[in-house]
Design a protein around this motif. Sequence first.
Motif, PDB file in Angstrom:
ATOM      1  N   ASN B  18       0.844  -1.195   0.000  1.00 25.33           N
ATOM      2  CA  ASN B  18       0.000   0.000   0.000  1.00 25.33           C
ATOM      3  C   ASN B  18       0.884   1.252   0.000  1.00 25.33           C
ATOM      4  N   MET B  19       0.812   2.020  -1.099  1.00 29.59           N
ATOM      5  CA  MET B  19       1.742   3.155  -1.214  1.00 29.59           C
ATOM      6  C   MET B  19       1.435   4.259  -0.215  1.00 29.59           C
ATOM      7  N   ILE B  20       0.191   4.310   0.257  1.00 31.89           N
ATOM      8  CA  ILE B  20      -0.162   5.314   1.272  1.00 31.89           C
ATOM      9  C   ILE B  20       0.572   4.986   2.573  1.00 31.89           C
ATOM     10  N   ASN B  21       0.521   3.720   2.960  1.00 26.72           N
ATOM     11  CA  ASN B  21       1.227   3.303   4.173  1.00 26.72           C
ATOM     12  C   ASN B  21       2.731   3.505   4.048  1.00 26.72           C
ATOM     13  N   ARG B  22       3.279   3.203   2.888  1.00 25.57           N
ATOM     14  CA  ARG B  22       4.726   3.400   2.690  1.00 25.57           C
ATOM     15  C   ARG B  22       5.073   4.877   2.874  1.00 25.57           C
ATOM     16  N   LYS B  23       4.270   5.742   2.283  1.00 30.67           N
ATOM     17  CA  LYS B  23       4.541   7.189   2.363  1.00 30.67           C
ATOM     18  C   LYS B  23       4.471   7.663   3.807  1.00 30.67           C
ATOM     19  N   ILE B  24       3.442   7.210   4.530  1.00 34.11           N
ATOM     20  CA  ILE B  24       3.245   7.667   5.910  1.00 34.11           C
ATOM     21  C   ILE B  24       4.354   7.118   6.816  1.00 34.11           C
ATOM     22  N   HIS B  25       4.629   5.825   6.712  1.00 34.84           N
ATOM     23  CA  HIS B  25       5.628   5.223   7.595  1.00 34.84           C
ATOM     24  C   HIS B  25       7.020   5.766   7.310  1.00 34.84           C
ATOM     25  N   GLN B  26       7.327   6.002   6.034  1.00 40.17           N
ATOM     26  CA  GLN B  26       8.633   6.582   5.704  1.00 40.17           C
ATOM     27  C   GLN B  26       8.743   7.995   6.250  1.00 40.17           C
ATOM     28  N   LYS B  27       7.668   8.754   6.184  1.00 36.54           N
ATOM     29  CA  LYS B  27       7.668  10.128   6.716  1.00 36.54           C
ATOM     30  C   LYS B  27       7.853  10.104   8.232  1.00 36.54           C
ATOM     31  N   MET B  28       7.167   9.180   8.886  1.00 37.58           N
ATOM     32  CA  MET B  28       7.303   9.061  10.344  1.00 37.58           C
ATOM     33  C   MET B  28       8.750   8.733  10.702  1.00 37.58           C
ATOM     34  N   LEU B  29       9.337   7.779   9.983  1.00 36.26           N
ATOM     35  CA  LEU B  29      10.703   7.360  10.280  1.00 36.26           C
ATOM     36  C   LEU B  29      11.700   8.480   9.977  1.00 36.26           C
ATOM     37  N   ASN B  30      11.501   9.187   8.870  1.00 37.88           N
ATOM     38  CA  ASN B  30      12.377  10.326   8.554  1.00 37.88           C
ATOM     39  C   ASN B  30      12.345  11.355   9.668  1.00 37.88           C
ATOM     40  N   GLY B  31      11.130  11.587  10.193  1.00 47.07           N
ATOM     41  CA  GLY B  31      10.967  12.549  11.284  1.00 47.07           C
ATOM     42  C   GLY B  31      11.692  12.125  12.553  1.00 47.07           C
ATOM     43  N   LEU B  32      11.917  10.815  12.675  1.00 47.92           N
ATOM     44  CA  LEU B  32      12.639  10.292  13.846  1.00 47.92           C
ATOM     45  C   LEU B  32      14.143  10.170  13.557  1.00 47.92           C
ATOM     46  N   GLY B  33      14.557  10.669  12.411  1.00 50.68           N
ATOM     47  CA  GLY B  33      15.981  10.664  12.074  1.00 50.68           C
ATOM     48  C   GLY B  33      16.475   9.373  11.440  1.00 50.68           C
ATOM     49  N   VAL B  34      15.552   8.605  10.872  1.00 52.00           N
ATOM     50  CA  VAL B  34      15.912   7.321  10.270  1.00 52.00           C
ATOM     51  C   VAL B  34      15.857   7.431   8.750  1.00 52.00           C
ATOM     52  N   GLU B  35      16.943   7.009   8.105  1.00 48.77           N
ATOM     53  CA  GLU B  35      16.974   6.987   6.636  1.00 48.77           C
ATOM     54  C   GLU B  35      16.131   5.801   6.174  1.00 48.77           C
ATOM     55  N   CYS B  36      15.306   6.021   5.133  1.00 46.53           N
ATOM     56  CA  CYS B  36      14.331   4.984   4.743  1.00 46.53           C
ATOM     57  C   CYS B  36      14.390   4.602   3.291  1.00 46.53           C
ATOM     58  N   MET B  37      13.948   3.351   3.063  1.00 45.87           N
ATOM     59  CA  MET B  37      13.716   2.905   1.689  1.00 45.87           C
ATOM     60  C   MET B  37      12.395   2.147   1.716  1.00 45.87           C
ATOM     61  N   GLY B  38      11.635   2.183   0.629  1.00 46.33           N
ATOM     62  CA  GLY B  38      10.365   1.469   0.592  1.00 46.33           C
ATOM     63  C   GLY B  38      10.318   0.502  -0.564  1.00 46.33           C
ATOM     64  N   VAL B  39       9.719  -0.679  -0.330  1.00 44.04           N
ATOM     65  CA  VAL B  39       9.480  -1.636  -1.405  1.00 44.04           C
ATOM     66  C   VAL B  39       8.047  -2.133  -1.290  1.00 44.04           C
ATOM     67  N   ALA B  40       7.533  -2.729  -2.384  1.00 44.92           N
ATOM     68  CA  ALA B  40       6.092  -3.004  -2.460  1.00 44.92           C
ATOM     69  C   ALA B  40       5.688  -4.437  -2.141  1.00 44.92           C
ATOM     70  N   ASN B  41       6.648  -5.323  -1.935  1.00 45.58           N
ATOM     71  CA  ASN B  41       6.270  -6.697  -1.574  1.00 45.58           C
ATOM     72  C   ASN B  41       7.472  -7.432  -0.984  1.00 45.58           C
ATOM     73  N   GLY B  42       7.215  -8.634  -0.484  1.00 44.29           N
ATOM     74  CA  GLY B  42       8.265  -9.405   0.188  1.00 44.29           C
ATOM     75  C   GLY B  42       9.413  -9.778  -0.725  1.00 44.29           C
ATOM     76  N   LYS B  43       9.099 -10.065  -1.989  1.00 46.31           N
ATOM     77  CA  LYS B  43      10.166 -10.458  -2.914  1.00 46.31           C
ATOM     78  C   LYS B  43      11.166  -9.310  -3.120  1.00 46.31           C
ATOM     79  N   GLU B  44      10.638  -8.085  -3.228  1.00 42.47           N
ATOM     80  CA  GLU B  44      11.524  -6.925  -3.388  1.00 42.47           C
ATOM     81  C   GLU B  44      12.381  -6.737  -2.134  1.00 42.47           C
TER      82      GLU B  44
END
Lengths: 141, 129
Positions: B18-44
């Motif tokens: 879910n790209m909405i969840n990826r966007k929100i969780h990455q934003k939350m993590l960035n705000g906590l000082g964590v560098e992030c990467m997002g992928v769309a499924n387990g294989k990736e």
Amino acid sequence: MDKVRLQREAAFIRSSLLDQGYLDEQFIQLEELQDNDNPNFVEEVVTLFYTDSARLIYNIDQALLSNPTDFTKLDDYMHQFKGSCSSIGAKKVKNECNGFGEYCEAQNYDGCFRTFQQIKQEYINLKKKLETYFQLLKEAA
Amino acid sequence: MTSRNLSTQLRALVVDDNMINRKIHQKMLNGLGVECMGVANGKEAVDVHGYGQSFDLILMDKDMPIMNGIEATKKLRSMGICSMIVGVSSRSMDVEIREFMEAGLNDYHEKPLTTAKLASIIHHIINTK
């Protein structure tokens, strides 16, 4: 209309959406993520929600037209849609989705169909209210 | 609104179809000082590790196409990946959570995640490093 009045009107709409249960705490979480780097974060997420969920609504509509009805597929699509609703704090729409899940489990087509029409109505209602809210925010800025 | 300028030097991988969840969780993590990467499924998620990337935290959604969170978690653990893997899902039946935990998770949280929950996870990682 001057900016102060526009800001008050936007604040009133926001409070109403939360008080009347259209939105919940998750929407506030999104607002708290807005910063100078992403000043329009909430609107971006909401726009993404409406773009992405249009696909899911289409899929559910198509699945309801299929004969025989694949209730597993319907439940999967609805699970995805409900997840997205939950992510933006769309409380009323999300709550309507719970009823759909129960009808799916009971393989009750009429219940699924009726509930989905209610879900779509709540979805459209919220979209209009949020569009008004974000437009006011822009005009008040 | 202020810009946050803190860095934990931690890296996180957000695995969610879910790209909405990826966007929100990455934003939350960035705000906590964590560098992030997002992928769309387990294989990736498995593939990025295969390419040599490593993360301190993996947020793993359960229900994803191609490879779900349970399969991906099992695969990552079998590859020797020792990162903290936190499962997230909107499904809340005990049997489903148990199956997900038994795949190799360190922790599980119901969606939606909050900044407070993520802060707690990040603090745990920092304290155990």
